[in-house]
Write an enzyme that holds these catalytic residues in place. Structure first.
Site, PDB file in Angstrom:
ATOM      1  N   LEU A  95       4.480 -10.001  -0.444  1.00  0.00           N
ATOM      2  CA  LEU A  95       4.413 -10.602  -1.786  1.00  0.00           C
ATOM      3  C   LEU A  95       5.803 -10.743  -2.395  1.00  0.00           C
ATOM      4  O   LEU A  95       5.944 -11.281  -3.499  1.00  0.00           O
ATOM      5  CB  LEU A  95       3.535  -9.731  -2.700  1.00  0.00           C
ATOM      6  N   THR A 135      12.510  -4.458   5.193  1.00  0.00           N
ATOM      7  CA  THR A 135      11.285  -3.666   5.252  1.00  0.00           C
ATOM      8  C   THR A 135      11.053  -3.177   6.676  1.00  0.00           C
ATOM      9  O   THR A 135      11.900  -3.368   7.566  1.00  0.00           O
ATOM     10  CB  THR A 135      10.086  -4.476   4.672  1.00  0.00           C
ATOM     11  N   LYS A 143      14.369  -0.322   8.061  1.00  0.00           N
ATOM     12  CA  LYS A 143      15.016   0.321   6.908  1.00  0.00           C
ATOM     13  C   LYS A 143      16.087   1.344   7.307  1.00  0.00           C
ATOM     14  O   LYS A 143      17.044   1.552   6.572  1.00  0.00           O
ATOM     15  CB  LYS A 143      13.966   0.981   6.022  1.00  0.00           C
ATOM     16  N   ASP A 187      13.823   2.147  -3.803  1.00  0.00           N
ATOM     17  CA  ASP A 187      12.470   2.726  -3.819  1.00  0.00           C
ATOM     18  C   ASP A 187      12.338   3.867  -4.838  1.00  0.00           C
ATOM     19  O   ASP A 187      11.320   3.983  -5.524  1.00  0.00           O
ATOM     20  CB  ASP A 187      12.087   3.249  -2.425  1.00  0.00           C
ATOM     21  N   GLY A 189       4.713  12.856   1.398  1.00  0.00           N
ATOM     22  CA  GLY A 189       5.385  11.908   2.285  1.00  0.00           C
ATOM     23  C   GLY A 189       6.880  12.122   2.307  1.00  0.00           C
ATOM     24  O   GLY A 189       7.529  12.115   1.256  1.00  0.00           O
ATOM     25  N   ALA A 190       7.414  12.341   3.501  1.00  0.00           N
ATOM     26  CA  ALA A 190       8.856  12.564   3.639  1.00  0.00           C
ATOM     27  C   ALA A 190       9.483  11.485   4.528  1.00  0.00           C
ATOM     28  O   ALA A 190      10.494  11.715   5.187  1.00  0.00           O
ATOM     29  CB  ALA A 190       9.118  13.958   4.208  1.00  0.00           C
ATOM     30  N   GLY A 191       8.880  10.286   4.529  1.00  0.00           N
ATOM     31  CA  GLY A 191       9.492   9.150   5.219  1.00  0.00           C
ATOM     32  C   GLY A 191      10.534   8.533   4.286  1.00  0.00           C
ATOM     33  O   GLY A 191      10.959   9.160   3.302  1.00  0.00           O
ATOM     34  N   GLY A 192      10.942   7.286   4.575  1.00  0.00           N
ATOM     35  CA  GLY A 192      11.986   6.640   3.770  1.00  0.00           C
ATOM     36  C   GLY A 192      11.624   6.611   2.288  1.00  0.00           C
ATOM     37  O   GLY A 192      12.442   6.948   1.432  1.00  0.00           O
ATOM     38  N   LEU A 212       1.607   4.600  -3.363  1.00  0.00           N
ATOM     39  CA  LEU A 212       2.530   3.525  -2.969  1.00  0.00           C
ATOM     40  C   LEU A 212       1.872   2.514  -2.039  1.00  0.00           C
ATOM     41  O   LEU A 212       2.320   1.377  -1.921  1.00  0.00           O
ATOM     42  CB  LEU A 212       3.772   4.107  -2.262  1.00  0.00           C
ATOM     43  N   GLY A 264       0.460   0.542  -5.692  1.00  0.00           N
ATOM     44  CA  GLY A 264       1.598   0.135  -4.872  1.00  0.00           C
ATOM     45  C   GLY A 264       2.194  -1.192  -5.329  1.00  0.00           C
ATOM     46  O   GLY A 264       3.372  -1.454  -5.095  1.00  0.00           O
TER      47      GLY A 264
HETATM   48  P1  NAP Z   1       7.841   5.969   6.978  1.00  0.00           P
HETATM   49  O1  NAP Z   1       9.291   6.163   6.805  1.00  0.00           O
HETATM   50  O2  NAP Z   1       7.296   5.458   8.261  1.00  0.00           O
HETATM   51  O3  NAP Z   1       7.151   7.403   6.675  1.00  0.00           O
HETATM   52  C1  NAP Z   1       5.753   7.570   6.822  1.00  0.00           C
HETATM   53  C2  NAP Z   1       5.331   8.831   6.091  1.00  0.00           C
HETATM   54  O4  NAP Z   1       3.901   8.855   6.063  1.00  0.00           O
HETATM   55  C3  NAP Z   1       5.767  10.130   6.765  1.00  0.00           C
HETATM   56  O5  NAP Z   1       5.935  11.115   5.777  1.00  0.00           O
HETATM   57  C4  NAP Z   1       4.553  10.455   7.645  1.00  0.00           C
HETATM   58  O6  NAP Z   1       4.415  11.835   7.931  1.00  0.00           O
HETATM   59  C5  NAP Z   1       3.435  10.041   6.738  1.00  0.00           C
HETATM   60  N1  NAP Z   1       2.183   9.674   7.409  1.00  0.00           N
HETATM   61  C6  NAP Z   1       1.992   8.659   8.291  1.00  0.00           C
HETATM   62  N2  NAP Z   1       0.680   8.601   8.638  1.00  0.00           N
HETATM   63  C7  NAP Z   1       0.067   9.607   7.964  1.00  0.00           C
HETATM   64  C8  NAP Z   1      -1.285  10.071   7.915  1.00  0.00           C
HETATM   65  N3  NAP Z   1      -2.251   9.481   8.627  1.00  0.00           N
HETATM   66  N4  NAP Z   1      -1.582  11.119   7.119  1.00  0.00           N
HETATM   67  C9  NAP Z   1      -0.613  11.703   6.390  1.00  0.00           C
HETATM   68  N5  NAP Z   1       0.688  11.329   6.393  1.00  0.00           N
HETATM   69  C10 NAP Z   1       1.007  10.278   7.183  1.00  0.00           C
HETATM   70  O7  NAP Z   1       7.238   5.004   5.856  1.00  0.00           O
HETATM   71  P2  NAP Z   1       7.798   4.739   4.376  1.00  0.00           P
HETATM   72  O8  NAP Z   1       8.740   3.610   4.382  1.00  0.00           O
HETATM   73  O9  NAP Z   1       8.218   6.029   3.789  1.00  0.00           O
HETATM   74  O10 NAP Z   1       6.467   4.209   3.652  1.00  0.00           O
HETATM   75  C11 NAP Z   1       5.379   5.072   3.387  1.00  0.00           C
HETATM   76  C12 NAP Z   1       4.262   4.269   2.711  1.00  0.00           C
HETATM   77  O11 NAP Z   1       4.727   3.776   1.445  1.00  0.00           O
HETATM   78  C13 NAP Z   1       3.819   3.036   3.498  1.00  0.00           C
HETATM   79  O12 NAP Z   1       2.433   2.882   3.339  1.00  0.00           O
HETATM   80  C14 NAP Z   1       4.551   1.891   2.822  1.00  0.00           C
HETATM   81  O13 NAP Z   1       3.862   0.654   2.931  1.00  0.00           O
HETATM   82  C15 NAP Z   1       4.523   2.371   1.380  1.00  0.00           C
HETATM   83  N6  NAP Z   1       5.627   1.797   0.594  1.00  0.00           N
HETATM   84  C16 NAP Z   1       5.274   1.014  -0.455  1.00  0.00           C
HETATM   85  C17 NAP Z   1       6.268   0.484  -1.258  1.00  0.00           C
HETATM   86  C18 NAP Z   1       5.873  -0.375  -2.423  1.00  0.00           C
HETATM   87  O14 NAP Z   1       6.728  -1.098  -2.948  1.00  0.00           O
HETATM   88  N7  NAP Z   1       4.629  -0.311  -2.870  1.00  0.00           N
HETATM   89  C19 NAP Z   1       7.626   0.726  -0.977  1.00  0.00           C
HETATM   90  C20 NAP Z   1       7.944   1.553   0.101  1.00  0.00           C
HETATM   91  C21 NAP Z   1       6.926   2.079   0.882  1.00  0.00           C
HETATM   92  P3  NAP Z   1       5.166  12.517   9.184  1.00  0.00           P
HETATM   93  O15 NAP Z   1       6.548  12.828   8.700  1.00  0.00           O
HETATM   94  O16 NAP Z   1       4.346  13.711   9.458  1.00  0.00           O
HETATM   95  O17 NAP Z   1       5.156  11.499  10.294  1.00  0.00           O
END
Ligand code: NAP
Length: 299
Positions: free
Chosen positions: A31, A77, A81, A117, A141-144, A235, A258
């Site tokens: 979007l 994205t 990232k 973010d 969540g400890a990803g990006g 999110l 989100g």
């Molecule tokens: P990322 O770097 O791939 O990190 C993924 C995170 O989710 C890690 O903490 C991972 O845990 C956890 N995870 C994955 N599958 C899981 C599950 N089934 N149950 C519990 N935890 C799970 O991704 P990211 O960039 O941080 O993004 C995370 C989410 O935020 C995504 O859905 C993304 O679309 C959303 N997001 C939205 C926006 C927005 O503008 N709305 C912006 C950024 C991100 P582990 O460390 O244990 O693998």
């Protein structure tokens, strides 16, 4: 004679239009083009934003191409990232700490990476009326995205509990933040038991993990653990009304989606590119979002 301009969104595109865009894979449902083009139009800027699908093997060439084509700025994205940083000239300190870049500026060929973010997420919470300074924040969540929000909270001096499926990742960031900012950050593994206890004391819960994406999840939260005083921010925006947000609505809690976040992090990108305050109302309207109603359920 001047060439005839194409018209996009009632805005003429010409040889002097500035170019912006998004790289990632996939990008076809993004979007961001709708949001950013609405912003350019509302601000009266001669600029256009498009999405480019870039696979990991093509990332280096794509970034070099954007540089030489004079693209003024772009978003990054999944899955680029982290990887994109090595092809940029500079990465700002926050993006470097969290190893995640979602916005790049191009200043005469000098590419600089940022992460919007964290600020986007905090703006979304405050827009909904949440008070960040009272403590009681659970960040999942400890990803990006989670790391970006953790540092944004730390920079504001906010205490929080950092929850992640892989505990070691949350622990590492929590320790760095404690050392650097001298604030209380606890960490905990993602489990029903922990969340039940934490929710009894918290006011704000942020899901910055992929849990619930595409409707797939065994949510470790029960509706009965949520209260009308809670702010519940997910999110994930596919689906827009995640199971977590459904539970929050059932409990009468305030919800932040989100898409609210997508607009706010995009607004920060717009500011980095143009130096102007983003027209957030028009950006929200472009994707059918209502104006936030501060202090009342916002879902
Ligand atoms: P990322 O770097 O791939 O990190 C993924 C995170 O989710 C890690 O903490 C991972 O845990 C956890 N995870 C994955 N599958 C899981 C599950 N089934 N149950 C519990 N935890 C799970 O991704 P990211 O960039 O941080 O993004 C995370 C989410 O935020 C995504 O859905 C993304 O679309 C959303 N997001 C939205 C926006 C927005 O503008 N709305 C912006 C950024 C991100 P582990 O460390 O244990 O693998």
């Amino acid at each position: 004679m001047r060439g005839k301009s194409l018209v996009f969104n009632n805005t003429p595109i010409s040889g002097s239009s500035l170019n912006y865009g998004l790289i990632g894979d996939p990008v076809d449902h993004s979007l961001s083009p709708t949001i950013q083009n609405a912003a350019f139009q509302s601000a009266g800027l001669d600029a256009v934003y498009v999405a480019w699908r870039v696979q990991p093997l093509g990332l280096r060439s794509a970034v070099q191409g954007l540089r030489v084509l004079g693209v003024r700025g772009f978003n990054v994205t999944t899955p680029h990232k982290s990887a994109v940083a090595r092809y940029l000239d500079k990465v700002d300190i926050l993006a470097s700490r969290i190893q995640s870049v979602n916005t790049v500026t191009n200043d005469g060929g000098m590419l600089t990476g940022f992460s919007t973010d964290g600020t986007g997420a905090l703006n979304s919470l405050e827009e909904a009326g949440a008070s960040l300074d009272q403590g009681g924040i659970i960040l999942i969540g400890a990803g990006g995205a989670g790391r970006a929000i953790a540092y944004a909270l730390a920079e504001r001096g906010c205490r929080f509990t950092f929850v992640n499926r892989t505990l070691s990742k949350a622990r590492l960031i929590a320790r760095r933040i404690r050392d650097q900012f001298n604030i209380q950050v606890a960490s905990a593994p993602l489990s029903s038991r922990n969340l039940k206890t934490l929710l009894a004391q918290a006011e704000i819960v942020v899901n910055a993990s992929s849990m619930g994406m595409n409707g797939k999840s065994n949510l470790p939260i029960k509706p009965a653990w949520l209260r009308p005083e809670h702010y519940v921010f997910d999110l994930v925006y596919r689906p827009l009304e995640t199971k977590l947000l459904q539970y929050a609505s059932l409990a009468g809690a305030r919800t932040i989606t989100g898409l609210d976040m997508l607009v706010n992090q995009g607004a920060c990108s717009f500011f980095l590119w143009t130096g102007r305050k983003a027209p957030v109302v028009e950006m929200r309207q472009a994707i059918g979002l209502r104006l936030p109603m501060v202090g009342s359920p916002a879902g």
